[in-house]
Write an enzyme that holds these catalytic residues in place. Structure first.
Site, short mmCIF file in Angstrom:
data_model
loop_
_atom_site.label_atom_id
_atom_site.label_comp_id
_atom_site.label_asym_id
_atom_site.label_seq_id
_atom_site.Cartn_x
_atom_site.Cartn_y
_atom_site.Cartn_z
N ASN A 35 10.30 4.16 2.79
CA ASN A 35 10.12 3.70 4.16
C ASN A 35 11.36 2.93 4.62
OD1 ASN A 35 7.10 4.09 4.95
ND2 ASN A 35 7.03 3.36 2.84
N HIS A 61 10.38 6.84 7.97
CA HIS A 61 10.90 6.98 6.61
C HIS A 61 12.39 7.27 6.70
CE1 HIS A 61 7.01 7.55 4.12
NE2 HIS A 61 6.74 6.90 5.24
N ARG A 97 0.83 -1.21 0.00
CA ARG A 97 0.00 0.00 0.00
C ARG A 97 0.86 1.26 0.00
NH1 ARG A 97 -0.75 4.73 2.51
NH2 ARG A 97 -0.28 3.71 4.50
N ASP A 98 1.51 1.53 1.11
CA ASP A 98 2.33 2.73 1.21
C ASP A 98 3.52 2.68 0.26
OD1 ASP A 98 3.13 5.18 2.19
OD2 ASP A 98 4.16 4.37 3.93
N CYS A 149 5.52 9.46 0.31
CA CYS A 149 4.22 10.07 0.57
C CYS A 149 3.90 11.01 -0.58
CB CYS A 149 4.23 10.84 1.89
SG CYS A 149 2.67 11.70 2.22
N HIS A 197 6.50 4.27 12.55
CA HIS A 197 6.51 4.16 11.08
C HIS A 197 7.52 5.19 10.58
CE1 HIS A 197 4.09 3.67 7.17
NE2 HIS A 197 5.01 4.59 6.89
#
Length: 325
Positions: free
Chosen positions: A275, A235, A41-42, A266, A233
């Site tokens: 990430n 990055h 997803r991300d 993002c 989370h």
């Protein structure tokens, strides 16, 4: 001239010695860590070329084979805003559902929630932010108004016995406002937790955080939310993701988000890079003697697969170091 040594068949010859190293000086660390894999997803949402649905499905299945306990499968957002996720229903319906593995999906509003449930979702995620300007640029409303939008999703989720995970973006910095107050992060995290989110993921959306900032932010949040309900989370824009994650582990956090091959960023955060790579996270945790349940060899294979499909190089240092020469 130095000679290049080919990788050994197991590709990871240093792990045994790393596990033997003492961690007594590092503070109390969790015995096990739950890794939330966000690559499908991300990791993929910001790719310029549309990734074929079968490729997404195979990636998720390979990640399941690797033993990731949680794999964020897709996002039920408007294709107008994130075209890469337009096939969300087909992806969720097409993947193999492994016993004991959760496949949450992002649902920003009631329409997305209803579509997700229809496609078989058993867990969903909602996104908040600790930055007022980021929230306005992202979802065109204030932070308070964003919570009001979540009310319907939370009520519907409770009625359907569906778990909800909450995200707090910009926990260590904002692309528009710069510094973000730890108190503001704590306020948003507390609100999401009080609304019924079972877990709150604190995101360094643009990767500007440092271990010191992580410590200050978590100290504030821990006054409002139990550590067992927190995740981080990170990055890796400034190369701080592993260091920041280690600080979180030392402070009691035992849930970490990461992305296979370091995919992602993002779409709303200028300058954000990938990430934290799941391969690098697993390597570090294994070296610390922390159980993850993840097969690193199979994880590396999943990373190889998606990088070949995307025609790009992996961002994982472990994958780079152990590749076949």
């Amino acid at each position: 001239m130095a000679t290049v040594r080919k990788a050994f068949p197991q590709r990871l010859v240093g792990l045994a010695s790393l596990r033997a190293a003492s961690t007594s000086s590092m503070g109390t660390l969790p015995k096990r860590v739950k890794i939330v894999e966000v690559g499908p997803r991300d990791g993929l949402q910001n790719e310029k070329s549309i990734v074929p649905t079968p490729v997404k499905i195979k990636l998720i299945d390979m990640l399941s084979e690797a033993g990731l306990p949680v794999i964020e499968a897709t996002s039920f957002v408007s294709p107008k805003w994130v075209p890469q996720m337009a096939d969300h229903s087909d992806v969720l319906k097409g993947i193999q559902k492994f016993p004991g593995i959760n496949y949450p999906v992002l649902t920003p509003n009631m329409k997305g929630f209803e579509e997700a449930v229809a496609a078989g979702a058993k867990e969903v995620s909602i996104f908040g932010a600790a930055s007022e300007l980021f929230t306005r640029k992202n979802v065109n409303c204030s932070i308070e108004e964003s919570f009001q939008r979540f009310d319907g999703v939370m009520q519907a989720a409770r009625a359907a016995s569906i778990s909800v995970r909450g995200y707090v973006s910009c926990a260590l910095g904002c692309p528009y406002e710069g510094k973000v107050s730890p108190a503001k992060v704590a306020e948003v995290a507390k609100k999401l937790y009080s609304m019924g989110c079972y877990e709150i993921s604190l995101g360094d959306t643009i990767g500007v955080g440092t271990p010191g900032l992580m410590k200050d932010m978590l100290t504030a949040v821990l006054h409002e939310v139990p550590v067992a309900a927190l995740a981080v989370h990170c990055h890796d824009t400034y190369g701080q993701a592993l260091a920041n994650t280690l600080v979180a582990l030392q402070m009691g956090v035992s849930v970490v988000d990461s992305s296979v091959a370091g995919l992602g960023g993002c779409p709303y955060a200028k300058g954000a890079s990938g990430n934290l790579a799941t391969e690098d996270l697993v390597y570090m945790l294994t070296g610390l003697g922390i159980h993850t349940g993840v097969n690193l060899q199979k994880l590396l294979e999943a990373g190889d697969f998606i990088c070949q499909a995307l025609n790009r190089k992996t961002s994982s240092k472990v994958a780079q170091a152990t590749c076949k020469l």
